[in-house]
Design a protein around this motif. Structure first.
Motif, PDB file in Angstrom:
ATOM      1  N   LYS A  30     -12.830 -26.607   1.600  1.00 37.47           N
ATOM      2  CA  LYS A  30     -14.166 -26.826   1.905  1.00 37.47           C
ATOM      3  C   LYS A  30     -14.369 -26.297   3.464  1.00 37.47           C
ATOM      4  O   LYS A  30     -15.220 -25.959   3.799  1.00 37.47           O
ATOM      5  N   GLY A  35     -19.917 -24.107   1.615  1.00 41.62           N
ATOM      6  CA  GLY A  35     -21.078 -23.896   0.781  1.00 41.62           C
ATOM      7  C   GLY A  35     -21.923 -22.899   1.116  1.00 41.62           C
ATOM      8  O   GLY A  35     -21.677 -22.379   2.362  1.00 41.62           O
ATOM      9  N   SER A  42     -29.253 -20.591  -5.154  1.00 40.59           N
ATOM     10  CA  SER A  42     -27.999 -21.191  -5.879  1.00 40.59           C
ATOM     11  C   SER A  42     -27.334 -21.811  -4.945  1.00 40.59           C
ATOM     12  O   SER A  42     -26.814 -21.534  -3.978  1.00 40.59           O
ATOM     13  N   ARG A  43     -26.749 -23.126  -5.169  1.00 39.10           N
ATOM     14  CA  ARG A  43     -26.131 -23.933  -4.338  1.00 39.10           C
ATOM     15  C   ARG A  43     -24.593 -24.085  -4.693  1.00 39.10           C
ATOM     16  O   ARG A  43     -23.956 -24.543  -4.117  1.00 39.10           O
ATOM     17  N   MET A  44     -24.388 -23.193  -5.843  1.00 38.01           N
ATOM     18  CA  MET A  44     -22.767 -23.387  -6.357  1.00 38.01           C
ATOM     19  C   MET A  44     -22.249 -21.830  -5.927  1.00 38.01           C
ATOM     20  O   MET A  44     -23.172 -20.939  -6.218  1.00 38.01           O
ATOM     21  N   LEU A  45     -21.099 -21.667  -5.553  1.00 34.70           N
ATOM     22  CA  LEU A  45     -20.544 -20.594  -5.215  1.00 34.70           C
ATOM     23  C   LEU A  45     -19.713 -19.973  -6.674  1.00 34.70           C
ATOM     24  O   LEU A  45     -18.514 -20.107  -6.767  1.00 34.70           O
ATOM     25  N   LYS A  46     -20.572 -19.464  -7.657  1.00 31.86           N
ATOM     26  CA  LYS A  46     -19.920 -19.127  -8.898  1.00 31.86           C
ATOM     27  C   LYS A  46     -18.682 -18.007  -8.519  1.00 31.86           C
ATOM     28  O   LYS A  46     -18.805 -17.418  -7.533  1.00 31.86           O
ATOM     29  N   SER A  89     -22.238 -14.250  -3.779  1.00 33.32           N
ATOM     30  CA  SER A  89     -20.898 -15.133  -3.774  1.00 33.32           C
ATOM     31  C   SER A  89     -19.789 -14.550  -3.423  1.00 33.32           C
ATOM     32  O   SER A  89     -19.061 -14.972  -2.675  1.00 33.32           O
ATOM     33  N   LYS A  93     -18.124 -15.200   0.243  1.00 33.31           N
ATOM     34  CA  LYS A  93     -16.639 -16.000   0.452  1.00 33.31           C
ATOM     35  C   LYS A  93     -15.878 -15.218   1.162  1.00 33.31           C
ATOM     36  O   LYS A  93     -15.067 -15.606   2.146  1.00 33.31           O
TER      37      LYS A  93
END
Length: 191
Positions: A30, A35, A42-46, A89, A93
Motif C-alpha cells: 500500500k 491507489g 477507475s478506483r482499482m489498479l487492474k 495503471s 504503478k
C-alpha cells in the motif's frame, strides 16, 4: 497428550507469524503502490488498464492553469476545446515505484531532497496534492506529431530514445511549467 498440545501451540505460533508477515507485506504494498489519484474514474489498479475519459469539469481548471502559467509570451489567450484524462495503471504503478525508490534512497543516506532552484510553479498543485519530499511537480509538454504520437505517449509513456534529435538542447523530452513555452512546441492538431 503433551506432544500434541506442543505441536498445536507451535502451529498456532507459526500461523500467527505468517499472518503478521502477510499484514506487513500488504502494508508495504500500500505504501509502495498507493491507489490511483483521487480524480481517476477507475478506483482499482487492474493489471494493465488504459482508459481515456473526456473531462468536462477539468476543462475550466486546465484553462485557468494555462492562463496563469503563460507569462513568458505576453499572456496569450487560450481556449481549451476539450480535455481527455489518461488513466494508465501500468504507467501509474511504474511512477509510484520510482517515487518510492527516490524516497528510500534519500532516507537510507540520511539526506533530504534539495528543493528545485529556480522554484517551479505551484499552480498545477490545484489538480492533486503533490509530494514535496520528492520535488514532485506537474509540468506541461508541447507535443509535435499529432494524435498518433499523443496516443503512443498515453499507452507507453515518454521515451527519450524516440525523441526529436533537433531539440534546442539536443534529443530529449522537454517539459515546462510555462504553458506558453509548451505552446511554442505544439502543433495545432496535437493541442
Amino acid at each position: 497428550g503433551k506432544e500434541q498440545q506442543e505441536a498445536q501451540k507451535l502451529a498456532r505460533k507459526r500461523l500467527a507469524a505468517e499472518q503478521r508477515s502477510l499484514r506487513l507485506r500488504e502494508q508495504k504494498l500500500k505504501t509502495e503502490l498507493p491507489g490511483p489519484p483521487s480524480y481517476w474514474q477507475s478506483r482499482m489498479l487492474k493489471a494493465s488498464s488504459i482508459a481515456l475519459y473526456a473531462s468536462r469539469h477539468a476543462k475550466a481548471a486546465i484553462e485557468e492553469i494555462l492562463q496563469r502559467t503563460s507569462k513568458c509570451c505576453g499572456r496569450p489567450q487560450f481556449q481549451v476545446l476539450s480535455v481527455e484524462r489518461v488513466e494508465n495503471s501500468v504507467l501509474w504503478k511504474s511512477y509510484c515505484r520510482k517515487r518510492q525508490e527516490m524516497k528510500e534512497r534519500f532516507s537510507s543516506s540520511g539526506s533530504t531532497m534539495i528543493p528545485l532552484a529556480p522554484h517551479v510553479r505551484s499552480e498545477h498543485g490545484d489538480i492533486e496534492p503533490l509530494d514535496k519530499s520528492t520535488n514532485e511537480v506537474f509540468l506541461i509538454h508541447g507535443l509535435r506529431g499529432g494524435r498518433a504520437v499523443a496516443q503512443t505517449i498515453c499507452t507507453q509513456g515518454f521515451d527519450e530514445r524516440v525523441s526529436n534529435l533537433e531539440g534546442l538542447y539536443g534529443a530529449g523530452i522537454y517539459t515546462t511549467d510555462e504553458s506558453c513555452k509548451a505552446l511554442q512546441y505544439a502543433q495545432p492538431d496535437a493541442l
